[in-house]
Scaffold this motif. Structure first.
Motif, mmCIF file in Angstrom:
data_model
loop_
_atom_site.group_PDB
_atom_site.id
_atom_site.type_symbol
_atom_site.label_atom_id
_atom_site.label_comp_id
_atom_site.label_asym_id
_atom_site.label_seq_id
_atom_site.Cartn_x
_atom_site.Cartn_y
_atom_site.Cartn_z
ATOM 1 N N THR A 85 -8.288 38.168 18.947
ATOM 2 C CA THR A 85 -7.028 37.830 18.282
ATOM 3 C C THR A 85 -7.174 37.637 16.780
ATOM 4 N N GLY A 86 -8.385 37.322 16.320
ATOM 5 C CA GLY A 86 -8.591 37.062 14.910
ATOM 6 C C GLY A 86 -8.016 35.748 14.426
ATOM 7 N N ARG A 87 -7.624 34.872 15.345
ATOM 8 C CA ARG A 87 -7.064 33.573 14.952
ATOM 9 C C ARG A 87 -8.177 32.618 14.533
ATOM 10 N N THR A 88 -7.817 31.622 13.747
ATOM 11 C CA THR A 88 -8.765 30.580 13.350
ATOM 12 C C THR A 88 -8.841 29.542 14.453
ATOM 13 N N LEU A 89 -10.056 29.250 14.912
ATOM 14 C CA LEU A 89 -10.273 28.302 16.011
ATOM 15 C C LEU A 89 -11.322 27.292 15.585
ATOM 16 N N GLN A 90 -10.908 26.059 15.402
ATOM 17 C CA GLN A 90 -11.808 24.973 15.005
ATOM 18 C C GLN A 90 -12.081 24.058 16.195
ATOM 19 N N GLY A 136 -10.569 7.361 18.791
ATOM 20 C CA GLY A 136 -11.587 7.826 17.859
ATOM 21 C C GLY A 136 -11.081 8.250 16.509
ATOM 22 N N GLU A 137 -9.982 7.669 16.060
ATOM 23 C CA GLU A 137 -9.380 8.092 14.803
ATOM 24 C C GLU A 137 -10.190 7.610 13.607
ATOM 25 N N GLY A 138 -10.233 8.442 12.556
ATOM 26 C CA GLY A 138 -10.935 8.035 11.352
ATOM 27 C C GLY A 138 -10.860 9.085 10.269
ATOM 28 N N ALA A 139 -11.550 8.812 9.175
ATOM 29 C CA ALA A 139 -11.511 9.703 8.014
ATOM 30 C C ALA A 139 -12.005 11.103 8.339
ATOM 31 N N LEU A 140 -12.972 11.207 9.247
ATOM 32 C CA LEU A 140 -13.530 12.525 9.550
ATOM 33 C C LEU A 140 -12.506 13.450 10.185
ATOM 34 N N ASP A 141 -11.552 12.901 10.936
ATOM 35 C CA ASP A 141 -10.486 13.732 11.492
ATOM 36 C C ASP A 141 -9.678 14.373 10.372
ATOM 37 N N VAL A 142 -9.412 13.610 9.322
ATOM 38 C CA VAL A 142 -8.657 14.122 8.179
ATOM 39 C C VAL A 142 -9.442 15.224 7.473
ATOM 40 N N TYR A 143 -10.746 14.994 7.230
ATOM 41 C CA TYR A 143 -11.578 16.008 6.580
ATOM 42 C C TYR A 143 -11.667 17.280 7.423
ATOM 43 N N HIS A 144 -11.817 17.102 8.734
ATOM 44 C CA HIS A 144 -12.003 18.244 9.634
ATOM 45 C C HIS A 144 -10.715 19.078 9.702
ATOM 46 N N ALA A 145 -9.577 18.399 9.767
ATOM 47 C CA ALA A 145 -8.299 19.116 9.764
ATOM 48 C C ALA A 145 -8.106 19.846 8.446
ATOM 49 N N ALA A 146 -8.493 19.214 7.333
ATOM 50 C CA ALA A 146 -8.345 19.851 6.020
ATOM 51 C C ALA A 146 -9.181 21.120 5.924
ATOM 52 N N ASN A 147 -10.409 21.084 6.434
ATOM 53 C CA ASN A 147 -11.259 22.276 6.436
ATOM 54 C C ASN A 147 -10.616 23.399 7.240
ATOM 55 N N PHE A 148 -10.090 23.079 8.394
ATOM 56 C CA PHE A 148 -9.404 24.041 9.260
ATOM 57 C C PHE A 148 -8.233 24.689 8.517
ATOM 58 N N VAL A 176 -9.252 27.148 5.704
ATOM 59 C CA VAL A 176 -9.649 28.473 6.194
ATOM 60 C C VAL A 176 -8.404 29.295 6.532
ATOM 61 N N ILE A 177 -7.430 28.682 7.182
ATOM 62 C CA ILE A 177 -6.199 29.392 7.517
ATOM 63 C C ILE A 177 -5.513 29.914 6.254
ATOM 64 N N ARG A 178 -5.505 29.098 5.206
ATOM 65 C CA ARG A 178 -4.816 29.458 3.972
ATOM 66 C C ARG A 178 -5.655 30.348 3.055
ATOM 67 N N LEU A 195 -15.560 27.717 8.333
ATOM 68 C CA LEU A 195 -15.144 26.653 9.235
ATOM 69 C C LEU A 195 -16.293 25.673 9.432
ATOM 70 N N ALA A 196 -15.975 24.402 9.492
ATOM 71 C CA ALA A 196 -17.010 23.397 9.733
ATOM 72 C C ALA A 196 -17.596 23.534 11.129
ATOM 73 N N SER A 197 -16.742 23.835 12.124
ATOM 74 C CA SER A 197 -17.223 23.937 13.501
ATOM 75 C C SER A 197 -16.567 25.109 14.214
ATOM 76 N N PRO A 198 -17.036 26.338 13.952
ATOM 77 C CA PRO A 198 -16.466 27.516 14.605
ATOM 78 C C PRO A 198 -16.813 27.545 16.083
ATOM 79 N N ILE A 199 -16.100 28.364 16.817
ATOM 80 C CA ILE A 199 -16.230 28.368 18.276
ATOM 81 C C ILE A 199 -17.633 28.747 18.743
ATOM 82 N N ALA A 200 -18.314 29.650 18.041
ATOM 83 C CA ALA A 200 -19.671 30.026 18.462
ATOM 84 C C ALA A 200 -20.602 28.814 18.439
ATOM 85 N N GLU A 201 -20.464 27.962 17.412
ATOM 86 C CA GLU A 201 -21.267 26.750 17.325
ATOM 87 C C GLU A 201 -20.825 25.732 18.368
#
Length: 437
Positions: free
Chosen positions: A150-155, A357-369, A372-374, A380-386
């Motif tokens: 599909t070529g979609r971004t998957l984090q 498990g909410e915290g600052a890292l969720d914000v950073y991880h969403a921002a990275n995602f 990449v989309i934009r 990606l910080a955590s692509p599906i292969a990893e």
């Protein structure tokens, strides 16, 4: 609206929707507002709502859950914070034929992760998926294939990969500051209580039990299963190792630069509250052995909250020049005499053992995602292969535990050579709800 048959078997229709959504995204432009639907809002979905709501030029437009009481509660709380336009859906499939959603985040029980993500990508949406990526390794393989198709971004939601402090430590390790890192010791400690003995009863009126079961073969509702205790039942859950060890195992192998091990062994038991309905271990010791006898170990204590290095979870890296302890909130370096020589603390903390498990890292991880989309980042910080490799390590631990054996593993595929263990590489599905690439 797409019916179930279209969603499950209509590859041509799904491809058409994906192409339409891609074309629509191109017309909109890469920097326009992105609209997010959060699927599964009882637990981790709350962290998704918070993290994405804090991103610039992003709007959470839909909340999805098959429990109407949970859905109404989360929608009311979200609207009270100024998000009056939020919409709710009981069935995620109703989203997939609409142009009003660009991103789907998945925070459902484990048995839903792969199915939802693949359906979302097939409809043209980008996807943020919680760990573990699936209930069995074959689902990870299907996710990799679907993302490529599909070529979609998957984090994948291994949010510590977006930690500035963990990234800093990784750079230091790559520069040789710890020497040869030959072992990682990882741990998780909690003080979970008994889940008791449930009964087969009618599901509550607010819960769509058929939808909750989703891809899994149909069965009776049990009074102590929903919303959290499904983690400890093999039909729906993946145990503490996929629930929590995946975070630390992912960090350990990322910092050490390794993928699949040569052998996997696991010693575990249900040591607390024996006689209740908890089907799995609550205490597990895992050993992953790599080339040159490098090792990653995990000590999981679901019902014993004893801290290690003052932390409920974390990673100790042992090197020939020194050591480091790292968790979501920073790291500390030690010399070979065990003396602390440097400490780096994150300016904003992240939850370590809570169910949300909410915290600052969720914000950073969403921002990275979103970057990449934009098109602002190509990494990606955590692509599906990893994410697949790290999830498979956890599944291998469960396989070793369930087969009571030491597994020999193909280091290129992660597959065990044991025929008995390979029976657990995939699972059965409810007809019409199969996970397919």
């Amino acid at each position: 609206m797409l019916d179930r048959r279209t969603m499950m078997t209509g590859a041509g229709a799904a491809l058409g929707i994906a192409i339409s959504a891609r074309s629509y995204a191109q017309i909109k432009g890469a920097n326009d507002r992105l609209r997010v639907a959060v699927v599964g809002v009882n637990g981790r979905g709350q962290a998704h709502m918070s993290a994405f709501a804090k991103q610039p030029n992003v709007e959470i437009t839909h909340l999805v859950d098959c429990d109407s009481a949970v859905l109404a509660k989360r929608a009311a709380a979200f609207a009270a914070k100024g998000n009056a336009r939020i919409k709710t859906e009981a069935d995620y499939r109703r989203l997939l034929d609409k142009k009003a959603v660009d991103i789907v985040t998945v925070a459902t029980p484990d048995h839903w992760h792969a199915k939802l993500a693949i359906d979302a990508m097939d409809s043209g949406r980008h996807c943020y998926i919680e760990k573990p990526i699936g209930i069995a390794p074959a689902e990870g393989e299907a996710l990799i294939a679907a993302q490529k198709r599909t070529g979609r971004t998957l984090q994948v939601g291994n949010q510590q990969r977006s930690s500035r402090e963990t990234q800093q430590l990784r750079t230091m390790i790559q520069a040789g500051e710890l020497g040869d890192v030959y072992e990682a010791q990882t741990w998780y400690a909690n003080n979970r209580k008994s889940i008791g003995n449930g009964k087969e009863v009618a599901p509550p009126a607010e819960l769509n039990w058929d939808m909750w079961q989703g891809p899994r073969p149909r069965g009776s509702y049990r009074s102590n299963l929903v919303h959290y205790n499904w983690h400890w039942f093999w039909k729906y859950g993946t145990g503490e190792i996929c629930n929590n060890a995946m975070h630390e195992l992912d960090v350990a192998r990322w910092l050490m630069g390794v993928t699949y091990p040569k052998t996997v062994s696991a010693r575990g038991a249900r040591r607390f509250y024996q006689g209740d309905d908890w089907e799995m271990y609550d205490s597990l010791a895992l050993d992953l052995i790599y080339d040159n006898d490098r090792a990653i170990r995990w000590n999981g204590q679901s019902c014993n909250g004893q801290l290690t290095y003052g932390r409920g979870r974390g990673v100790l890296l042992l090197g020939t020049k020194g050591s480091a302890v790292v968790d979501r909130n920073g790291f500390e370096l030690y010399d070979l005499a065990g003396k602390s020589i440097r400490q780096v603390t994150a300016p904003n903390s992240s939850e370590t053992t809570g169910t949300v498990g909410e915290g600052a890292l969720d914000v950073y991880h969403a921002a990275n995602f979103l970057d990449v989309i934009r098109g602002r980042s190509n990494q990606l910080a955590s692509p599906i292969a990893e994410g697949h490799i790290s999830t498979t390590l956890c599944h291998l631990g469960n396989m070793a535990y369930r087969t009571k054996s030491v597994l020999t593993v193909d280091p290129t595929t992660g597959k065990p050579t044991s025929a008995e263990a390979m029976k657990l590489w995939s699972v059965d599905y409810q007809p019409g709800w199969e996970v397919k690439a």
